[in-house]
Design a protein around this motif. Structure first.
Motif, PDB file in Angstrom:
ATOM      1  N   VAL A  94       0.839  -1.203   0.000  1.00  0.00           N
ATOM      2  CA  VAL A  94       0.000   0.000   0.000  1.00  0.00           C
ATOM      3  C   VAL A  94       0.874   1.253   0.000  1.00  0.00           C
ATOM      4  N   LYS A  95       1.894   1.279   0.861  1.00  0.00           N
ATOM      5  CA  LYS A  95       2.804   2.432   0.924  1.00  0.00           C
ATOM      6  C   LYS A  95       3.501   2.648  -0.415  1.00  0.00           C
ATOM      7  N   ALA A  96       3.904   1.556  -1.052  1.00  0.00           N
ATOM      8  CA  ALA A  96       4.580   1.650  -2.353  1.00  0.00           C
ATOM      9  C   ALA A  96       3.664   2.290  -3.393  1.00  0.00           C
ATOM     10  N   MET A  97       2.436   1.833  -3.442  1.00  0.00           N
ATOM     11  CA  MET A  97       1.495   2.361  -4.432  1.00  0.00           C
ATOM     12  C   MET A  97       1.130   3.821  -4.117  1.00  0.00           C
ATOM     13  N   GLU A  98       0.956   4.124  -2.843  1.00  0.00           N
ATOM     14  CA  GLU A  98       0.631   5.507  -2.450  1.00  0.00           C
ATOM     15  C   GLU A  98       1.805   6.456  -2.691  1.00  0.00           C
ATOM     16  N   SER A  99       3.028   5.917  -2.720  1.00  0.00           N
ATOM     17  CA  SER A  99       4.216   6.741  -2.948  1.00  0.00           C
ATOM     18  C   SER A  99       4.386   7.098  -4.421  1.00  0.00           C
ATOM     19  N   GLY A 100       3.594   6.468  -5.279  1.00  0.00           N
ATOM     20  CA  GLY A 100       3.678   6.790  -6.698  1.00  0.00           C
ATOM     21  C   GLY A 100       4.263   5.694  -7.562  1.00  0.00           C
ATOM     22  N   ALA A 101       4.466   4.496  -6.995  1.00  0.00           N
ATOM     23  CA  ALA A 101       4.945   3.372  -7.809  1.00  0.00           C
ATOM     24  C   ALA A 101       3.813   2.926  -8.729  1.00  0.00           C
ATOM     25  N   ASN A 102       4.172   2.447  -9.918  1.00  0.00           N
ATOM     26  CA  ASN A 102       3.161   1.970 -10.857  1.00  0.00           C
ATOM     27  C   ASN A 102       2.845   0.498 -10.660  1.00  0.00           C
ATOM     28  N   ASP A 103       3.802  -0.238 -10.089  1.00  0.00           N
ATOM     29  CA  ASP A 103       3.582  -1.659  -9.850  1.00  0.00           C
ATOM     30  C   ASP A 103       4.569  -2.160  -8.805  1.00  0.00           C
ATOM     31  N   TYR A 104       4.444  -3.432  -8.473  1.00  0.00           N
ATOM     32  CA  TYR A 104       5.146  -4.014  -7.341  1.00  0.00           C
ATOM     33  C   TYR A 104       5.435  -5.468  -7.653  1.00  0.00           C
ATOM     34  N   VAL A 105       6.691  -5.888  -7.543  1.00  0.00           N
ATOM     35  CA  VAL A 105       7.049  -7.286  -7.779  1.00  0.00           C
ATOM     36  C   VAL A 105       7.776  -7.809  -6.548  1.00  0.00           C
TER      37      VAL A 105
END
Length: 123
Positions: A94-105
């Motif tokens: 959630v923090k990654a996406m809220e920080s502006g990342a487009n995706d997560y692996v």
């Protein structure tokens, strides 16, 4: 920048991960690998790649810090960023996406999933 059309910058403090990314992505993309976040930022300030792959937990400067700086630079603002991490905690995602990342692996990396996510962001 390179012989293919698309340029990817990968930042990870693990040489093993960078080597694996090179093996997986070099057939299709120009990969610029950095084991040090500060060096990666120096490169990014000069050139905007088509995509950035960032490890989150790194010594010195974290992936979150690098992402924040990327999103503040005019020429980098719209560059897609994929976070790569061994931490699969929901709050971390959630923090990654809220920080502006487009995706997560999540590590260990599934090569097929990574390629699909990159292709989708670059299409």
């Amino acid at each position: 920048m390179g012989s293919f059309g698309r340029n990817i910058v990968a930042v990870d403090d693990s040489a093993l991960i960078l080597k694996m990314l090179d093996k997986v992505l070099a057939k299709k993309y120009n990969l610029y690998s950095f084991i040090d976040g500060k060096r990666a930022l120096e490169f990014l300030r000069k050139k905007a790649p088509d995509l950035v792959i960032l490890d989150i937990d790194m010594p010195g400067i974290s992936g979150f810090d690098i992402l924040k700086l990327i999103r503040e630079e005019n020429h980098l603002k719209t560059v897609p960023v994929i976070f790569l991490t061994s931490n699969n905690d929901k709050n971390h995602v959630v923090k990654a996406m809220e920080s502006g990342a487009n995706d997560y692996v999540i590590k260990p990396i599934d090569e097929y999933v990574l390629i699909k996510k990159i292709d989708k962001l670059l299409s």
